[in-house]
Design an enzyme around this catalytic site. Structure first.
Site, short mmCIF file in Angstrom:
data_model
loop_
_atom_site.label_atom_id
_atom_site.label_comp_id
_atom_site.label_asym_id
_atom_site.label_seq_id
_atom_site.Cartn_x
_atom_site.Cartn_y
_atom_site.Cartn_z
N ASP A 65 0.83 -1.20 0.00
CA ASP A 65 0.00 0.00 0.00
C ASP A 65 0.87 1.26 0.00
OD1 ASP A 65 -2.28 1.51 0.06
OD2 ASP A 65 -2.65 1.25 2.21
N HIS B 249 2.98 3.14 -8.99
CA HIS B 249 2.71 1.70 -9.21
C HIS B 249 3.90 1.02 -9.88
CE1 HIS B 249 -1.24 2.03 -7.64
NE2 HIS B 249 -1.74 2.74 -8.63
N LEU C 195 9.92 -21.51 -2.97
CA LEU C 195 9.00 -20.52 -2.40
C LEU C 195 7.66 -20.51 -3.15
CD1 LEU C 195 8.64 -17.99 -0.47
CD2 LEU C 195 9.47 -16.60 -2.38
#
Ligand code: FPP
Length: 230
Positions: free
Chosen positions: A12, A29, A124
């Site tokens: 965020d 972004h 992962l």
């Protein structure tokens, strides 16, 4: 010390970060995307963590301006195309928690391509929550249970878990950058016993050093899971 098996991040503050340096939101972004690559690679290369979940687009984010939504969708397309080979090379298994409704065919196709080309990887597990909502995930699980005609007496928490979008363990540590202290409909089932950490930095400034700091704090937390400490 607490073991960290499943880390989650609500990325965020890209927009506010851009504004703070006089740039447009899309620049934020882009920088957020570049930082996310760094964080994923850092976790993969340096930390003993098996799962990472990342909230990159909520179903509610479609309410943003068309320009911003278009920019983000193009960034997802470009980003996943670019990174696919890295995931493959580094043995990462990439899964998506998402709703197809609302997404374009080309986004769904890159999602499916990334999932299928990494499905046998054993390293992962990277779970991207994209066009995701926690309440919807729970409602969708209920619908699938009904479709499967499961007997009411057989519905347990363990069974329910397997009907969520992906088979993932509980989240241990949930980080939300930018100083906001909210969950915003993120993985409601999986955060039941998570520890929360809310650093003030906007996501593009959230470095591996910041992540290490969060993990150090997490390690010293007193996790009791409802039990009384002996
Ligand atoms: C929320 O904060 C962030 C988003 C809606 C987008 C996050 C997306 C990325 C970091 C790109 C990821 C790319 C790939 C390929 C996975 P905000 O930026 O809207 O922040 P604000 O609250 O300051 O407006």
């Amino acid at each position: 010390m607490n073991k960290l098996n499943h880390l989650a991040i609500i990325v965020d503050g890209n927009g506010r970060w851009a504004k703070s340096i006089g740039k447009i939101r899309s620049y934020g972004h882009l920088k957020g995307y570049e930082n996310l690559k760094k964080i994923i690679n850092y976790v993969n290369d340096n930390l003993d963590i098996k799962y990472i979940s990342l909230f990159v687009f909520s179903t509610e984010n479609f309410k943003r301006s068309k320009d911003e939504v278009d920019y983000l969708m193009n960034l997802f397309k470009k980003g996943f195309k670019e990174e696919k080979d890295v995931y493959i090379k580094k043995n990462m298994k990439v899964v998506f928690s998402y709703k197809k409704e609302g997404l374009s065919k080309d986004i769904i196709s890159i999602i499916e391509e990334v999932e299928s080309s990494t499905k046998d990887n054993t390293g992962l597990v990277v779970n991207f929550c994209l066009n995701y909502g926690g309440r919807s995930e729970i409602v969708d699980a209920c619908k699938k249970i009904i479709d499967d005609k499961i007997d009411k007496n057989d519905i347990t928490e363990d069974l329910f878990k397997d009907y969520l979008y992906n088979k993932l363990p509980d989240i241990d540590l949930m980080i939300r950058t930018s100083g906001e202290q909210r969950i915003s409909n993120f993985m409601l089932w999986q955060i039941s016993y998570a520890e929360f950490y809310f650093p003030k930095v906007y996501f593009p400034d959230f470095t591996p050093e910041c992540l290490k700091e969060a993990i150090n704090v997490y390690k010293t937390r007193d996790r009791r899971f409802g039990k009384i400490k002996k």
